[in-house]
Every structure is written in structure tokens, then in C-alpha cells.
Write an enzyme that holds these catalytic residues in place. Structure first.
Site, PDB file in Angstrom:
ATOM      1  N   GLY A  95       0.842  -1.298  -0.123  1.00 19.55           N
ATOM      2  CA  GLY A  95       0.141  -0.050  -0.112  1.00 19.55           C
ATOM      3  C   GLY A  95       0.834   1.225   0.063  1.00 19.55           C
ATOM      4  O   GLY A  95       1.960   1.420  -0.506  1.00 19.55           O
ATOM      5  N   SER A  96       0.608   2.479   0.611  1.00 13.26           N
ATOM      6  CA  SER A  96       1.143   3.506   0.408  1.00 13.26           C
ATOM      7  C   SER A  96       2.429   3.572   1.133  1.00 13.26           C
ATOM      8  O   SER A  96       2.953   4.573   1.151  1.00 13.26           O
ATOM      9  CB  SER A  96      -0.070   4.676   1.218  1.00 13.26           C
ATOM     10  OG  SER A  96      -0.931   4.783   0.484  1.00 13.26           O
TER      11      SER A  96
END
Length: 491
Positions: free
Chosen positions: A215-216
């Protein structure tokens, strides 16, 4: 009469020679197949006829041995077994060994030639050395903080010392007690079956053997690639990033949960985790620089051992532009272990240099003589030192006034990056909550711990999932414990 005696003597000599030849055949030619025969119990009897050496944390044993009085005499015991299972693994009379019990088996079982008082001593005397000792780099307080922080949720924590590569904590939950597998009775077979069929997979070491979409948190890598390649020269300059952003060659629109992402600077986009900015930034940086930077951080590099093998993290080197956009925000086929993401944070904390992670400080004989010792070793330079300095500043702002506020440690400088990773068919699965971070104590010249936390949160509502909400508090507890431990040790 003499002739008969000579004939009898010759026959006896021939029979004796035949016996010697057969004995040589059995002991030399057939020895390997006989040793490996499942019906041959002598190796097992010899293996378990003496206590196994211990694994230590903070100088104290977290393992032991008990005398059962049976043919396979000594069974392995564990102190706080579920807490340390991802470190020790198990040593079972029925199912073999895993993790440190496997990687350091020769030392622990006493079969390593280096344990002998003299070269070839055991070959001459046929003796077996007492099991040696394995001293780990794990700090008990940091391990406990990680285990308690996860609270039984499915997830993992990896914590390392950026300047050396020492692994300070390695936790995977839910866990299990490896002592349940030590013996050879029906209870052990039943425990084995139950653990392997459990839906939450307690024997899976999520910290080093499970890969997740990061993810981020992968935006740390994307930002490093953009800065190192020159795609971004000023982190405060506005970018030409629309919100929403249409993935190249598609009609799929990527949106942001944060406000102010349209045309946002790299610094603002990093602080508030703007997907549109980083997706477009990955495309603008280009596939070549993105792949090269990911590999410098450790992605697509197999063979990492700590000394147990670590599953390889992955960044696809053959992406179209739409896929590259998604990969730049840690989605699509991008996968990482928690240990890999801890090394990403450690690289930022250590001026761009990644030290090889290691779990064993030293091994010794049973009376304390050092057999082998580990030390810091540079694995690779992930980015330029100037880029690392910029990322340290941006990660600090994430915690001070961005999405990572829940990781702030009073009195310490903390840098972090949140992440929420979608997965499953059509992203229907409950997202994974990520947080990567590092912490530096006051008046210390450099950060002393880097952490990665992933929480699967299988029972949570989708709206409650966020790296800042679910994973950051766990990272905070781990960092606090590491900083206190470092002060106590005078580091």
C-alpha cells in the site's frame, strides 16, 4: 592330516576375509542408505540422548530440555513459546526443525565440528559435544511490546537497528506454543494436525514468510526513485497531478481520500498520502528508475537469510503505464514482507544505506567459548544520502502533522508513513493496515530503531482500517520500548 589342517585354515581365512569385506561394505558402501532408512532409530536415539543447547534473548534462555526417561530421551521446552515462536521455530522429534532451531541446528544439537576441543577430535573419539548456545539480537522488551500491541490480531511486526541491521523484534500473530510439537506421542500428532488446519494459520511466520501489498508505505520507495532520478527536484513545487487521475490507457479513475491533492507538492502528497500524485509520479519517473530503485531497496532479490530464509519481496519489472501507476502506490502485483518494509524505513534512517539484517549475535560452546560472531555489514545503498535526508524530513512531518500522528513518541523524533493496502478480487477483501517508521532519542546522533507493522484486521469494518489508526499505535509501543531499551543498555 596336515593337508586337512591347511585346507581348514585356508577356508577359515577365506571366511574371515569375506566377513571383513562384508563389514566394510556395510560400513562404507551402504552406510548412507542404512543411516537414512526409516527403520533405523539409532540416529534419532543419538540425536535426543543429550539436552539441546539453548537460544538466548537478553542473555537469558528462552528454551530448555526435559528428560523424559524414554528412548528418545530429551524433549525441547520453551519459555514464553508463543511470544518467541517466530524467532525460535520448533524442534520436534516427529516433525523436524524450523527457523533458528533449524538454521543453527548443528550448534544446538552439538554436531558442529567447531564445538570439538580439537580438530578431528570427535572423529577419533566418536564422542558427541554438548549442545552450544545461540545468542540472538532480539530485545525482550521490544518483542513483548510488539506482541502485546498486536493483541492477537492477524499481523506481524519487524523491528531493526538501522545502523547495524540487528533485528530487535520479530513477531507474528496469532501464534502458537512450539512445545506442543516437541515430543512424539499422539498429543503431538493431534496438535500438528490442529495447527496446520487452523484457518488463522498460527504457524505461518508472517514477519518473514508472508508477503503483502504494501500500500502507501511503498510511496517511500516511489519518492526515492523520483528524487534520485530527477523526476522531482523540488519537493515543495506543485505537481501537474489531477484528482481524480485517469490511469493511462484506461477509463479507470483513481481518487484520493485526502483533500488538497490536485496539483499537490511531493511533500504535501507524502504527508497526506495522495494516491493520484504518487500514481502519476510513478509513471513520470518511468519503469526503469522505479525497478532499479525497488531493487536497491531489496525487492526482487532472493536469497536473504537472517539466518532463516526470508521470502522475496516483489516489484514487477514488466509493467504497462497503468500497472506502473498502481504499483507506485503499493498495489497491483507489488508484494513485501514486513521485514522488507522495516528495511525501507531503516534505509531512510541510515542515510540511504541498508545494513544486512541478522538475528544471531553470536554462537558459543556450552562453556562460553565463541564459535562465531556477527556484525554490521552493508547490504546495498538504496538511495543518495541527500534523498534520504529529504525523506527523513517528510516522514517526520507525517507524524508531526499528517496521517501518522498516532505514532508520536513524546521527547523523540519519529518519522513514519501510513498505508492501507487493498486486496482480494475487486479489492473486496478487508484492507491491510500498514505503518513503517523510525525513531531517534533526544541527544542521540542517529535513529536507533526502524519498525514495520502490518495488521490484517480480518474482523474489522472496512471504514475502521487505516495504517494511522490500527498499525501506528503498535509501532509507537515498539519504538518506545526500543528507545528505553537502548537507554538502559547505554547505546
Amino acid at each position: 592330516m596336515t593337508r586337512y589342517i591347511r585346507h581348514s585354515s585356508a577356508l577359515c581365512a577365506l571366511l574371515l576375509l569375506a566377513l571383513l569385506v562384508n563389514a566394510a561394505r556395510v560400513q562404507v558402501v551402504d552406510s548412507a542408505s542404512l543411516d537414512g532408512n526409516a527403520a533405523n532409530r539409532r540416529p534419532a536415539i543419538a540425536r535426543f540422548e543429550q539436552p539441546r543447547g539453548d537460544i538466548l534473548v537478553d542473555g537469558r534462555p528462552i528454551t530448555g530440555s526435559k528428560d523424559t526417561g524414554e528412548q528418545l530421551r530429551y524433549e525441547r521446552t520453551y519459555n514464553n513459546g508463543p511470544l518467541y515462536a517466530p524467532v525460535t521455530g520448533y524442534a520436534s522429534q516427529m516433525y523436524g526443525t524450523t527457523f533458528l532451531e533449524n538454521a543453527e541446528d548443528a550448534i544446538l544439537s552439538g554436531t558442529d565440528p567447531m564445538l570439538a576441543p580439537l580438530p578431528l577430535w570427535n572423529d577419533v573419539t566418536r564422542a558427541r559435544n554438548p549442545g552450544g548456545t545461540v545468542e540472538t539480537t532480539i530485545r525482550a522488551a521490544v518483542q513483548r511490546a510488539a506482541y502485546s500491541g498486536l493483541g492477537g490480531k492477524r499481523g506481524a511486526v519487524a523491528a531493526v537497528e538501522p545502523s547495524t541491521g540487528k533485528i530487535l523484534a520479530l513477531v507474528s500473530t496469532p501464534s502458537y506454543d512450539p512445545e506442543r510439537l516437541s515430543g512424539n506421542g499422539r498429543a503431538v500428532a493431534k496438535a500438528w494436525q490442529g495447527l496446520n488446519s487452523a484457518p488463522d494459520k498460527p504457524m505461518l511466520n508472517r514477519a518473514i514468510r508472508q508477503t503483502y501489498p504494501p500500500g502507501s508505505t511503498f510511496k517511500v520507495v516511489t519518492a526515492a526513485a523520483a528524487l534520485d532520478s530527477g523526476a522531482v527536484t523540488d519537493p515543495d513545487a506543485p505537481t501537474k497531478s489531477p484528482s481524480p487521475y485517469t490511469l493511462p490507457g484506461t477509463k479507470t479513475r483513481l481518487t484520493d481520500e485526502a483533500d488538497g491533492c490536485a496539483g499537490a507538492s511531493l511533500r504535501h502528497a507524502f504527508q497526506w498520502s495522495c494516491n493520484t500524485v504518487f500514481a502519476k509520479l510513478g509513471v513520470d519517473t518511468g519503469l526503469g528508475p522505479m525497478v532499479e530503485t525497488a531493487r536497491k531497496f531489496g525487492f526482487d532479490g532472493g536469497g536473504l537469510r537472517i539466518p532463516s530464509p526470508v521470502s522475496a519481496s516483489y516489484f514487477d519489472p514488466s509493467l504497462d503505464k497503468a500497472q506502473l501507476a498502481l504499483s507506485a502506490i503499493g498495489q497491483y502485483e507489488t508484494r513485501a514482507t514486513p521485514l522488507q518494509m522495516a528495511l525501507v524505513a531503516a534505509a531512510v534512517a541510515n542515510g540511504g544505506s541498508i545494513k544486512a539484517p541478522y538475528l544471531v549475535e553470536r554462537t558459543t560452546t556450552d562453556d562460553g567459548d565463541v564459535v562465531s560472531a556477527s556484525g554490521p555489514r552493508t547490504l546495498r545503498q538504496a538511495m543518495n544520502p541527500g534523498t534520504a535526508a529529504r525523506l527523513r524530513e517528510m516522514m517526520t512531518q507525517v507524524v508531526e502533522k499528517g496521517t501518522g500522528a498516532n505514532a508520536a513518541v513524546p521527547g523523540a523524533t519519529v518519522g513514519g508513513k501510513t498505508g492501507t493496502a487493498q486486496h482480494g478480487i475487486g479489492n473486496a477483501g478487508t484492507p491491510y493496515a500498514w505503518f513503517v517508521s523510525w525513531a531517534q532519542a533526544p541527544r542521540e546522533p542517529e535513529p536507533s530503531v526502524a519498525v514495520a507493522v502490518v495488521v490484517e484486521e480480518a474482523s474489522a469494518d472496512r471504514g475502521d482500517i487505516s495504517g494511522g489508526g490500527s498499525a501506528a499505535p503498535v509501532a509507537k509501543a515498539v519504538m518506545e520500548a526500543a528507545l528505553k531499551s537502548a537507554r538502559r543498555d547505554g547505546l
